[in-house]
Design a protein around this motif. Structure first.
Motif, PDB file in Angstrom:
ATOM      1  N   PRO A   1      -5.014   3.375   0.050  1.00 34.72           N
ATOM      2  CA  PRO A   1      -6.104   3.439   1.026  1.00 34.72           C
ATOM      3  C   PRO A   1      -6.417   4.868   1.445  1.00 34.72           C
ATOM      4  CG  PRO A   1      -4.063   2.900   2.138  1.00 34.72           C
ATOM      5  CD  PRO A   1      -3.737   2.992   0.670  1.00 34.72           C
ATOM      6  N   ASP A   2      -7.595   5.049   1.990  1.00 31.46           N
ATOM      7  CA  ASP A   2      -7.931   6.305   2.648  1.00 31.46           C
ATOM      8  C   ASP A   2      -7.071   6.392   3.909  1.00 31.46           C
ATOM      9  OD1 ASP A   2      -9.012   8.353   4.163  1.00 31.46           O
ATOM     10  OD2 ASP A   2     -11.089   7.817   3.740  1.00 31.46           O
ATOM     11  N   PRO A   3      -6.243   7.426   4.048  1.00 37.82           N
ATOM     12  CA  PRO A   3      -5.385   7.507   5.234  1.00 37.82           C
ATOM     13  C   PRO A   3      -6.164   7.475   6.545  1.00 37.82           C
ATOM     14  CG  PRO A   3      -4.711   9.119   3.593  1.00 37.82           C
ATOM     15  CD  PRO A   3      -6.014   8.547   3.120  1.00 37.82           C
ATOM     16  N   ALA A   4      -7.415   7.924   6.524  1.00 38.75           N
ATOM     17  CA  ALA A   4      -8.206   7.961   7.749  1.00 38.75           C
ATOM     18  C   ALA A   4      -8.710   6.586   8.155  1.00 38.75           C
ATOM     19  CB  ALA A   4      -9.389   8.907   7.572  1.00 38.75           C
ATOM     20  N   THR A   5      -8.849   5.685   7.186  1.00 37.69           N
ATOM     21  CA  THR A   5      -9.404   4.364   7.508  1.00 37.69           C
ATOM     22  C   THR A   5      -8.381   3.249   7.400  1.00 37.69           C
ATOM     23  OG1 THR A   5     -10.140   3.997   5.217  1.00 37.69           O
ATOM     24  CG2 THR A   5     -11.680   5.083   6.726  1.00 37.69           C
ATOM     25  N   GLY A   6      -7.273   3.483   6.704  1.00 39.87           N
ATOM     26  CA  GLY A   6      -6.271   2.432   6.553  1.00 39.87           C
ATOM     27  C   GLY A   6      -6.676   1.386   5.536  1.00 39.87           C
ATOM     28  N   VAL A   7      -5.805   0.403   5.367  1.00 32.37           N
ATOM     29  CA  VAL A   7      -6.051  -0.659   4.381  1.00 32.37           C
ATOM     30  C   VAL A   7      -7.209  -1.534   4.848  1.00 32.37           C
ATOM     31  CG1 VAL A   7      -5.086  -2.656   3.206  1.00 32.37           C
ATOM     32  CG2 VAL A   7      -3.637  -0.660   3.652  1.00 32.37           C
TER      33      VAL A   7
ATOM     34  N   ASP B   1       0.828  -1.211   0.000  1.00 35.37           N
ATOM     35  CA  ASP B   1       0.000   0.000   0.000  1.00 35.37           C
ATOM     36  C   ASP B   1       0.857   1.253   0.000  1.00 35.37           C
ATOM     37  OD1 ASP B   1      -0.480   1.415   3.040  1.00 35.37           O
ATOM     38  OD2 ASP B   1       0.421  -0.564   3.016  1.00 35.37           O
ATOM     39  N   THR B   2       0.322   2.287  -0.611  1.00 33.00           N
ATOM     40  CA  THR B   2       1.059   3.537  -0.809  1.00 33.00           C
ATOM     41  C   THR B   2       1.225   4.332   0.473  1.00 33.00           C
ATOM     42  OG1 THR B   2      -1.010   4.666  -1.381  1.00 33.00           O
ATOM     43  CG2 THR B   2       0.299   3.763  -3.198  1.00 33.00           C
ATOM     44  N   GLU B   3       0.458   4.014   1.524  1.00 33.79           N
ATOM     45  CA  GLU B   3       0.538   4.754   2.785  1.00 33.79           C
ATOM     46  C   GLU B   3       1.509   4.124   3.777  1.00 33.79           C
ATOM     47  OE1 GLU B   3      -1.129   7.764   3.903  1.00 33.79           O
ATOM     48  OE2 GLU B   3      -1.105   7.853   1.714  1.00 33.79           O
TER      49      GLU B   3
END
Length: 418
Positions: free
Chosen positions: A161-167, A134-136
């Motif tokens: 992924p949405d950084p706020a919710t994670g993978v 994942d990119t985060e």
């Protein structure tokens, strides 16, 4: 200036009283005295980057120099040092990882162990052509996986992924196929502290016939883990965050016993040989987890880690996790009450089941604020683009300390806005 003098004029009375009540009721409060505390630091909120040292470690390091090293000299290798990476690994597995003996080893750095296990995993699934990541994720993880993919001629499939919710589990499932060799993710996201669905993602990866590699750097010592129960294949992590091993402390690798005979680790050093002192012409891997050692392990650097694991075993990970949840919940409450009026947003999950041991606060002025906080003796850290991370080590952090830190953050932001 005492902590009490600093607390009363800056923290709202109700929150100051709440912090004091939490500290009074804290069953782990007595452990704070076992850590080194500097008079120049009002609040330390960076235990998720570097944990405080234990007072006992200074004494134990001196004893090590005088005894195991100074008195026994080279004899200590035969007497005890050869087995220390695996013995310490067993202690770590039992206390922190939820892993039976014989599956964890302490050696190298996280970077080196990530490479070893990722490279071994894709070789073990040599008919498959893809790695999922994942990119985060932390830069080292992404860099290593990119290097392994290029070296092995594989394709990297990226989750964004949405950084706020994670993978999320469904995001992993969308990329899984019979081409997937390896999925590599962090259990706790280093920015947001989001806790990934370790059992669910591991099971999905296994359904696809691939191997799963977890980075536990922000999990070990802060979140309860059950690697064996979740049928995890591979995991790595550092020991200088919540495990308080000190700067540059050795990392750890977990390899499920069922994979020991299948994986060939790529850095064939003499300490991982079946008979290290045979000095023979070819490499034959040692049995079990020892085969994942390469060069001479950093024995001296294992002393503080051993001390912290003994302390964690005494405190108990369930109790440590319970306090971690209370600390981060209190930090979120302080952020909502004291910092939200200045535009601060909580970038970590509000559900404690989905939140690790730190809380990330976002505001455009956080980069400058962190530098000024350090000058005041309040030590969080900063992660781009605008995140202050409050890393809360359960055994060494008080609730009053957190309240003091947030009061200083509010003062800086009010000056900025005023």
């Amino acid at each position: 200036m005492s902590h009490d003098d600093d607390l009363s004029p800056q923290v709202p009375d109700d929150l100051a009283a709440k912090a004091a009540a939490f500290d009074d009721a804290d069953p782990l409060a007595g452990y704070r005295a076992e850590f080194v505390h500097s008079d120049g630091v009002l609040a330390y909120l960076d235990g998720n980057s570097l944990g405080r040292p234990l007072r006992s470690s200074g004494r134990r390091l001196a004893e090590f120099v005088e005894g195991e090293w100074g008195e026994r000299l080279i004899r200590s290798w035969d007497e005890q040092w050869m087995d220390r990476p695996t013995e310490l690994g067993d202690l770590l597995g039992r206390v922190v990882l939820g892993a039976a003996a014989g599956q964890t080893v302490v050696a190298d750095s996280t970077t080196v162990l990530l490479y070893k296990l990722a490279r071994a995993a894709v070789q073990a699934r040599s008919g498959r052509a893809e790695i999922v990541a994942d990119t985060e994720n932390f830069p080292t993880d992404r860099f290593i996986l990119d290097a392994v993919a290029r070296e092995a001629g594989l394709t990297l499939r990226w989750i964004t992924p949405d950084p706020a919710t994670g993978v999320q589990l469904h995001e992993v499932q969308q990329l899984l196929s019979d081409r997937t060799a390896l999925v590599a993710l962090s259990h706790v996201a280093y920015k947001s502290a989001y806790v990934a669905d370790l059992p669910g993602i591991t099971a999905a990866v296994h359904e696809a016939g691939a191997l799963m590699l977890w980075d536990l750097c922000h999990s070990a010592g802060a979140v309860e883990l059950g690697l064996d129960a979740a049928d995890v294949d591979l995991a790595v992590g550092c020991s200088y965050k919540y495990l308080n091993g000190g700067p540059g402390a050795p990392a750890f690798a977990y390899v499920a016993e069922r994979l020991h005979g299948e994986l060939v680790q790529p850095i064939a050093g003499w300490m991982g040989h079946a008979d290290p002192f045979a000095m023979g012409p070819s490499y034959q891997p040692a049995a079990g987890i020892r085969r994942f050692i390469s060069g001479t392990p950093p024995i001296l650097a294992m002393v503080p880690l051993h001390d912290m694991l003994v302390l964690l075993e005494r405190a108990g990970m369930p109790q440590v996790r319970a306090k971690s949840v209370l600390l981060t919940e209190f930090a979120v409450e302080l952020a909502d009450t004291m910092l939200a009026p200045y535009g601060v947003a909580v970038a970590s999950p509000r559900d404690p089941e989905l939140r690790g041991g730190h809380v990330t606060l976002e505001h455009p002025a956080m980069s400058a604020a962190v530098a000024q906080l350090w000058d005041r003796g309040v030590i969080p850290d900063y992660r781009p683009p605008s995140g202050l991370r409050a890393g809360l080590s359960p055994l060494s952090t008080s609730f009053a300390e957190v309240a003091i830190a947030f009061a200083h953050i509010r003062d800086l932001l009010s000056s900025e806005s005023g």
